[in-house]
Design a protein around this motif. Structure first.
Motif, short mmCIF file in Angstrom:
data_model
loop_
_atom_site.label_atom_id
_atom_site.label_comp_id
_atom_site.label_asym_id
_atom_site.label_seq_id
_atom_site.Cartn_x
_atom_site.Cartn_y
_atom_site.Cartn_z
N MET A 99 0.85 -1.19 0.00
CA MET A 99 0.00 0.00 0.00
C MET A 99 0.89 1.23 0.00
O MET A 99 1.86 1.30 0.75
CB MET A 99 -0.89 0.00 1.23
N GLY A 100 0.54 2.20 -0.84
CA GLY A 100 1.36 3.40 -0.94
C GLY A 100 0.55 4.68 -0.84
O GLY A 100 -0.64 4.69 -1.14
N TRP A 101 1.22 5.71 -0.39
CA TRP A 101 0.69 7.07 -0.46
C TRP A 101 1.51 7.85 -1.48
O TRP A 101 2.74 7.87 -1.39
CB TRP A 101 0.76 7.76 0.90
N PHE A 102 0.83 8.47 -2.41
CA PHE A 102 1.45 9.31 -3.41
C PHE A 102 0.93 10.74 -3.23
O PHE A 102 -0.09 10.97 -2.59
CB PHE A 102 1.08 8.85 -4.82
N ARG A 103 1.62 11.69 -3.84
CA ARG A 103 1.12 13.05 -3.85
C ARG A 103 1.45 13.70 -5.19
O ARG A 103 2.43 13.37 -5.84
CB ARG A 103 1.67 13.88 -2.70
N GLN A 104 0.58 14.64 -5.56
CA GLN A 104 0.77 15.36 -6.81
C GLN A 104 0.42 16.83 -6.59
O GLN A 104 -0.72 17.16 -6.27
CB GLN A 104 -0.11 14.77 -7.91
N ALA A 105 1.43 17.66 -6.77
CA ALA A 105 1.24 19.11 -6.69
C ALA A 105 0.92 19.64 -8.08
O ALA A 105 1.25 19.00 -9.08
CB ALA A 105 2.50 19.75 -6.14
N LEU A 146 4.55 19.80 9.04
CA LEU A 146 4.22 20.03 7.63
C LEU A 146 4.82 21.33 7.12
O LEU A 146 4.93 22.32 7.86
CB LEU A 146 2.71 20.01 7.44
N LYS A 147 5.19 21.31 5.84
CA LYS A 147 5.80 22.45 5.18
C LYS A 147 4.93 22.86 3.98
O LYS A 147 4.20 22.02 3.44
CB LYS A 147 7.20 22.09 4.70
N PRO A 148 5.02 24.11 3.56
CA PRO A 148 4.23 24.53 2.39
C PRO A 148 4.47 23.65 1.17
O PRO A 148 3.54 23.41 0.38
CB PRO A 148 4.70 25.97 2.15
N GLU A 149 5.68 23.13 1.03
CA GLU A 149 5.98 22.28 -0.13
C GLU A 149 5.33 20.90 -0.04
O GLU A 149 5.39 20.12 -0.99
CB GLU A 149 7.49 22.12 -0.32
N ASP A 150 4.69 20.59 1.08
CA ASP A 150 3.92 19.35 1.18
C ASP A 150 2.52 19.50 0.59
O ASP A 150 1.77 18.52 0.49
CB ASP A 150 3.79 18.92 2.65
N THR A 151 2.16 20.72 0.22
CA THR A 151 0.85 20.95 -0.38
C THR A 151 0.69 20.16 -1.67
O THR A 151 1.52 20.24 -2.57
CB THR A 151 0.65 22.45 -0.66
N ALA A 152 -0.37 19.36 -1.73
CA ALA A 152 -0.61 18.49 -2.89
C ALA A 152 -1.92 17.73 -2.68
O ALA A 152 -2.50 17.77 -1.59
CB ALA A 152 0.53 17.49 -3.06
N VAL A 153 -2.34 17.05 -3.72
CA VAL A 153 -3.40 16.06 -3.58
C VAL A 153 -2.71 14.73 -3.24
O VAL A 153 -1.76 14.33 -3.93
CB VAL A 153 -4.23 15.91 -4.86
N TYR A 154 -3.17 14.11 -2.18
CA TYR A 154 -2.58 12.86 -1.72
C TYR A 154 -3.49 11.70 -2.11
O TYR A 154 -4.70 11.73 -1.88
CB TYR A 154 -2.38 12.89 -0.21
N TYR A 155 -2.86 10.68 -2.69
CA TYR A 155 -3.58 9.51 -3.17
C TYR A 155 -3.09 8.25 -2.46
O TYR A 155 -1.90 8.07 -2.25
CB TYR A 155 -3.36 9.31 -4.67
N CYS A 156 -4.02 7.39 -2.16
CA CYS A 156 -3.72 6.06 -1.66
C CYS A 156 -3.77 5.09 -2.83
O CYS A 156 -4.61 5.25 -3.74
CB CYS A 156 -4.76 5.69 -0.60
N ALA A 157 -2.89 4.10 -2.83
CA ALA A 157 -2.86 3.14 -3.93
C ALA A 157 -2.44 1.77 -3.42
O ALA A 157 -1.74 1.66 -2.40
CB ALA A 157 -1.89 3.61 -5.01
N ALA A 158 -2.84 0.75 -4.15
CA ALA A 158 -2.50 -0.63 -3.80
C ALA A 158 -1.75 -1.27 -4.96
O ALA A 158 -2.21 -1.22 -6.11
CB ALA A 158 -3.76 -1.43 -3.48
N LYS A 159 -0.61 -1.86 -4.64
CA LYS A 159 0.18 -2.57 -5.65
C LYS A 159 -0.06 -4.06 -5.51
O LYS A 159 0.28 -4.66 -4.49
CB LYS A 159 1.66 -2.25 -5.49
N VAL A 160 -0.67 -4.63 -6.54
CA VAL A 160 -1.01 -6.05 -6.52
C VAL A 160 0.06 -6.87 -7.22
O VAL A 160 0.46 -7.92 -6.74
CB VAL A 160 -2.38 -6.28 -7.20
N THR A 161 0.54 -6.37 -8.34
CA THR A 161 1.58 -7.08 -9.09
C THR A 161 2.85 -6.24 -9.06
O THR A 161 3.41 -6.02 -7.99
CB THR A 161 1.12 -7.34 -10.53
N ARG A 162 3.30 -5.74 -10.18
CA ARG A 162 4.50 -4.90 -10.19
C ARG A 162 4.17 -3.42 -10.25
O ARG A 162 5.08 -2.59 -10.16
CB ARG A 162 5.39 -5.29 -11.37
N ILE A 163 2.91 -3.11 -10.42
CA ILE A 163 2.51 -1.71 -10.50
C ILE A 163 1.39 -1.46 -9.50
O ILE A 163 0.79 -2.40 -8.96
CB ILE A 163 2.02 -1.35 -11.92
#
Length: 117
Positions: free
Chosen positions: A34-40, A86-103
């Motif tokens: 399980m991963g957390w990603f972010r995208q600014a 937290l820092k201003p540069e942490d501002t982003a949309v945060y996504y949760c994701a699940a890796k089942v195989t290699r992605i």
């Protein structure tokens, strides 16, 4: 099929804390990661932290080491991201994701985190 729903985002001042939650429905196998990603805005989506569902081993991006902690509650089927100092540069949309195989196969809808200076 796995459904992921994030919650816990919001607006916080620099130096503050937030805890994100990712509730997973459907079958979660021990082999999942399980991963957390972010995208600014205008930037690529980057991995922030990941955790192995079975053993709980973790990995972090250098930019958040020592400030963020990823954890999971197997019984609740939930993954957390505790974010401190937290820092201003942490501002982003945060996504949760699940890796089942290699992605990462499954993604949540995202939750906005805004850190004001």
């Amino acid at each position: 099929q796995v459904q992921l729903v994030e919650s816990g985002g919001g607006l916080v001042q620099a130096g503050g804390s937030l805890r994100l939650s990712c509730a997973a429905s459907g079958r979660i196998f021990s082999s999942y990661v399980m991963g957390w990603f972010r995208q600014a805005p205008g930037k690529e989506r980057d991995l922030v932290a990941a955790i192995n569902w079975s053993g709980g081993s973790t990995t972090y991006a250098d930019s958040v080491k020592g400030r963020f902690t990823i954890s999971r509650d197997v019984a609740k089927g939930t993954v957390y991201l505790q974010m401190n100092n937290l820092k201003p540069e942490d501002t982003a949309v945060y996504y949760c994701a699940a890796k089942v195989t290699r992605i990462y196969n499954y993604w949540g809808q995202g939750t906005q985190v805004t850190v004001s200076s």
